[in-house]
Each structure stands twice: as structure tokens, then as C-alpha cells.
Design a protein around this motif. Structure first.
Motif, PDB file in Angstrom:
ATOM      1  N   LEU A  78       0.579  -1.184   0.351  1.00 45.45           N
ATOM      2  CA  LEU A  78      -0.267   0.015  -0.293  1.00 45.45           C
ATOM      3  C   LEU A  78       0.605   1.289  -0.184  1.00 45.45           C
ATOM      4  N   THR A  79       0.741   2.056  -0.931  1.00 44.28           N
ATOM      5  CA  THR A  79       1.124   3.477  -0.726  1.00 44.28           C
ATOM      6  C   THR A  79       0.151   4.840  -0.185  1.00 44.28           C
ATOM      7  N   SER A  80       0.775   5.343   0.127  1.00 42.46           N
ATOM      8  CA  SER A  80      -0.095   7.012   0.885  1.00 42.46           C
ATOM      9  C   SER A  80       1.213   8.057   0.122  1.00 42.46           C
ATOM     10  N   LYS A  81       0.543   9.226   0.324  1.00 36.84           N
ATOM     11  CA  LYS A  81       1.359  10.473  -0.372  1.00 36.84           C
ATOM     12  C   LYS A  81       1.017  11.215   0.635  1.00 36.84           C
ATOM     13  N   LEU A  82       2.137  12.522   0.978  1.00 37.43           N
ATOM     14  CA  LEU A  82       2.102  12.775   1.724  1.00 37.43           C
ATOM     15  C   LEU A  82       1.426  14.546   0.851  1.00 37.43           C
ATOM     16  N   GLN A  83       0.124  15.223   1.645  1.00 34.25           N
ATOM     17  CA  GLN A  83      -0.258  16.358   0.988  1.00 34.25           C
ATOM     18  C   GLN A  83       0.551  17.650   0.406  1.00 34.25           C
ATOM     19  N   CYS A  84       0.202  18.834   0.016  1.00 30.26           N
ATOM     20  CA  CYS A  84       1.313  19.581  -0.226  1.00 30.26           C
ATOM     21  C   CYS A  84       1.125  19.828   1.780  1.00 30.26           C
ATOM     22  N   THR A  85      -0.462  20.453   1.729  1.00 29.61           N
ATOM     23  CA  THR A  85      -0.908  21.180   3.155  1.00 29.61           C
ATOM     24  C   THR A  85      -0.161  20.591   4.224  1.00 29.61           C
TER      25      THR A  85
END
Ligand code: A2P
Length: 402
Positions: A78-85
Motif C-alpha cells: 500500500l502506498t499513500s502520499k503526503l499532501q502539500c499542505t
């Protein structure tokens, strides 16, 4: 259909499957369709899923993974990503923790805090189809409404086929709040009566919103006499067929029996091969109180649960020798103690597997091996203990049964 190949990553973590499913639909929204599609690809053996906080898909992905035929977390990448905010040093860790909370990764806490979800309803519907008829809920679980919906949608011909238990939360464990709380529960379930209504825990708390984990500063002693009178009133009104308690020690049951006009029908407690509750079983048998076991598998994956039951070598050996899973050995063992057992699964295969415990027995030798397993209460409810509250030690709370 062949297996999707995987390659190891430099980090030494989980190998990455060479084909994965992207889950972003733009504009970002969560829908039943998303969950159904993910479920479908899980069945087709996709095991790599890509998400991001921004996509708002962590919840449906989590639900689909729980419902699908995934046997272990290790099957998934599973991959998730850090949002710019959130791309600021002090926000990275809290953001990841939030993502883990909503997704099926790591600690698997996705149903805690309690949430009413489509997954709950679908799992119950599936269980009804397979023949389950005894369902356990509680005001604090937020599963009363999905249970009620599943009952209406499922193939239940008559209310008499069902055995439905719900529980009074500590916030409502005050004489004048018991009846309104039961009425709310019945409204949530869309039922006219319960089969069993239980005092959830031997503590009260400040009236108001349902809070779990407990806020220790809001805890109050349970006035068992007045609360039980209100429970008796509920039974007299026909709103519940029976009344009982949960998480009560022998001593607390004694106190209740001393004031009860209607004795408790049931005490629902933690019970599994690692916490066999011998003393309590003996006591309850003598007093005619039926025991229902919760956490028969150790409630793995919840904040109050433990992996120790499912990872117990003795149980694994017994299961291997008999061609049964550890879960089935646990459930069969509890069942053979003459108590009823509640097992939670939101996974189709495991819901079915957990039913397959009635056409075989454990041998004397198996029972002796289980008898020798060292005993530990899996959920001592440490969150209830505080210097200012009604229970200052675990000894107080469990009256020595720890
Ligand atoms: P899941 O819902 O994904 O199947 P307990 O009943 O002791 O509270 O344990 C519930 C936990 O055990 C849940 O995490 C549930 O996960 C898991 N579980 C239920 N049935 C089985 C099974 N047959 N094999 C392995 N894990 C199970």
C-alpha cells in the motif's frame, strides 16, 4: 490466471507487486462504486494499491480490503502520499498516523473509533445468509443502525429467528437515562424489543456524548441498585426479553444479586484459551448466570486486543494436527466450555470459517494442553484506572480476577 509478480525494494520491506491499482477518481469523492471496484480487483488478485490523503479513498479501500479474500497484511503493498499542505516537518508524522488510522495498514485500527459503515452492514448481511442469527451490538459501537438495516434487508422471515443483544453505555448508566437509552437503541435497530440488554461496563460516566476511550476525569461509580432497577423496568415493559451485565467480576455479581429482583441472565466477558475465566464460570454456573464470551480470538487488531491468542504455538499445533485454523480451535474450545461465543469478522471467508466448528471435537489431550497455557487478561481496561476515579487499580476493577 497467473500470480502477479513482485520485486523486492531496497528498503527490505514488502516486495512490490508489478501490477497495482490506482484508486484516484477525480473530482475526489468516495462512493460505493469505488469500494465495489476495489473489491473486484482484489478478487482478481491485485495486491498493490496506490492512494493519497487527498483522494479521500483510504476509507473505501480499507473497507474493501477487510471484505475481500485477503488473508494477511503481508499480502498487500500500500502506498499513500503526503499532501502539500502537510509537507511541513511537524505535520508529517501526525498525517501518516491519520492515514494509518483510516487505512488497513499496520495496526489495523480502521474500525476504531467505532464507525457505522456500509462494510458493517454488508458483513452482517453475508453472515445472515450463512446462517448467523445471534448478533451483538452496543450503543457505543455505532453498529446498531447497520445491524438494523441488514436485518431488514436479509433473509430473516420472523423476528423470532433472531437473538439481538445491545448494551447500555456508561454515559447512560444512571437510573433516569436507562429507559431513554434503550428506546434510542431500539429506534436505531428499528426493532420493537431486544433479546438481551446489558450494562456495558461496571462504571458510569458523566451524562452526555458517548466517549471511548474513557475520559477518566468523567468517570463515576456505578450505582448498581438504581441502574439495575431501571434495567428491570425495561424488561417489565417488554422492551427487552432479558437483562444482564458485561465485564462483571464474581464480587460485582454478588453485589448485584444482593439487590436484584430479576437476577442477571448473562454476564458477557472476555474469554479465550489465554484467559479461561475458570473461577467466573464456576461462580456463574452456581448462580444460574449464562456466560457469553467476547474476544474469543483476542480481538486482534483493536487497541484493546492482543495478537497473543492467534499466535499461540500450542493452539497452532492443535490446529495443524486437526486440519483446523487457530481461530477454529479457539472458538471450539470456548463453545465446549458451555458458554456462548461472539466472534467478529468482516471478511467473507473468515465469517464462514468461524461457523465450521460444530461437527468436530477437541480431544482430551488437546484440552489438557490448552489448560496449561499461561493465563493473561488480554484487555485489563487500563483506561478506566485513575487516582481520582472510581477504580484506582486493576485490583479494584477486577476484584483480584487479573
Ligand atoms: P476480520 O474482521 O478481518 O476477519 P475477536 O472476535 O476476538 O474480537 O477477534 C476479531 C479479530 O479477529 C478481527 O480482527 C477479525 O478480523 C479477526 N478474525 C475473525 N475471524 C478470524 C479467523 N477465522 N481467522 C483470523 N482472524 C480472524
Amino acid at each position: 490466471m497467473g500470480r502477479i509478480l513482485e520485486v523486492p525494494l531496497g528498503s527490505g520491506g514488502q516486495a512490490i507487486p508489478l501490477l497495482g491499482m490506482g484508486t484516484m477518481a477525480h473530482p475526489f469523492f468516495t462512493s460505493e462504486d469505488t469500494k465495489s471496484s476495489i473489491l473486484h480487483v482484489i478478487e482478481l488478485r491485485y495486491r498493490q494499491f496506490d492512494m493519497a490523503a487527498l483522494y479521500r479513498l483510504e476509507q473505501p479501500l480499507s473497507e474493501a480490503i477487510r471484505l475481500g479474500p485477503i488473508r494477511s497484511r503481508d499480502e498487500l503493498f500500500l502506498t499513500s502520499k503526503l499532501q502539500c499542505t502537510d509537507a511541513h516537518h511537524d505535520l508529517v508524522l501526525p498525517t501518516l498516523q491519520k492515514t494509518l488510522h483510516h487505512s488497513p495498514t499496520g495496526n489495523g485500527h480502521s474500525s476504531v473509533p467505532f464507525v457505522a459503515s456500509e462494510a458493517t452492514k454488508l458483513s452482517i448481511l453475508h453472515a445472515i445468509e450463512l446462517g448467523y442469527r445471534h448478533f451483538d451490538t452496543a450503543a457505543v459501537y455505532q453498529s446498531e443502525k447497520p445491524l438494523g438495516e441488514a436485518i431488514r434487508l436479509g433473509s430473516i422471515k420472523s423476528r423470532y429467528e433472531l437473538f439481538i443483544t445491545s448494551k447500555l453505555w456508561c454515559t447512560d448508566a444512571h437510573h433516569h437515562l436507562v429507559l431513554p437509552a434503550l428506546r434510542q437503541t431500539l429506534q436505531n435497530l428499528q426493532l420493537e424489543y431486544l433479546d438481551l440488554y446489558l450494562i456495558h461496563f461496571p462504571v458510569s460516566s458523566k451524562p452526555g456524548e458517548y466517549v471511548f476511550p474513557f475520559r477518566t476525569e468523567e468517570l463515576l461509580p456505578l450505582d448498581i441498585k438504581s441502574v439495575w432497577e431501571a434495567m428491570e423496568e425495561c424488561q417489565k415493559l417488554g422492551l427487552t426479553k432479558s437483562i444482564g451485565v458485561s465485564n462483571f467480576s464474581c464480587k460485582k455479581l454478588e453485589k448485584l444479586l444482593a439487590v436484584a429482583k430479576i437476577p442477571p441472565a448473562v454476564n458477557q466477558v472476555e474469554m479465550n484459551p489465554l484467559w479461561q475465566q475458570k473461577k467466573l464460570i464456576e461462580f456463574c454456573k452456581e448462580k444460574g448466570i449464562h456466560i457469553t464470551a467476547y474476544s474469543p480470538l483476542g480481538a486482534k487488531g483493536t487497541p484493546w486486543g492482543t495478537n497473543k491468542v492467534m499466535e499461540c504455538e500450542v493452539l497452532k499445533e492443535i490446529g495443524d494436527a486437526r486440519g483446523k485454523t487457530v481461530a477454529q480451535v479457539c472458538l471450539r474450545w470456548v463453545y465446549e466450555q458451555g458458554v456462548s461465543v461472539l466472534v467478529k469478522s468482516f471478511n467473507k471467508e473468515r465469517i464462514k470459517q468461524n461457523l465450521e466448528i460444530f461437527d468436530w471435537t477437541l480431544s482430551q489431550e488437546d484440552l489438557q494442553k490448552i489448560e496449561l497455557i499461561p493465563q493473561h487478561r488480554g484487555n485489563p481496561a487500563l483506561g478506566v484506572i485513575s487516582n481520582e476515579g472510581p477504580y484506582q487499580s486493576l485490583e479494584d476493577l477486577w476484584d483480584g480476577e487479573i
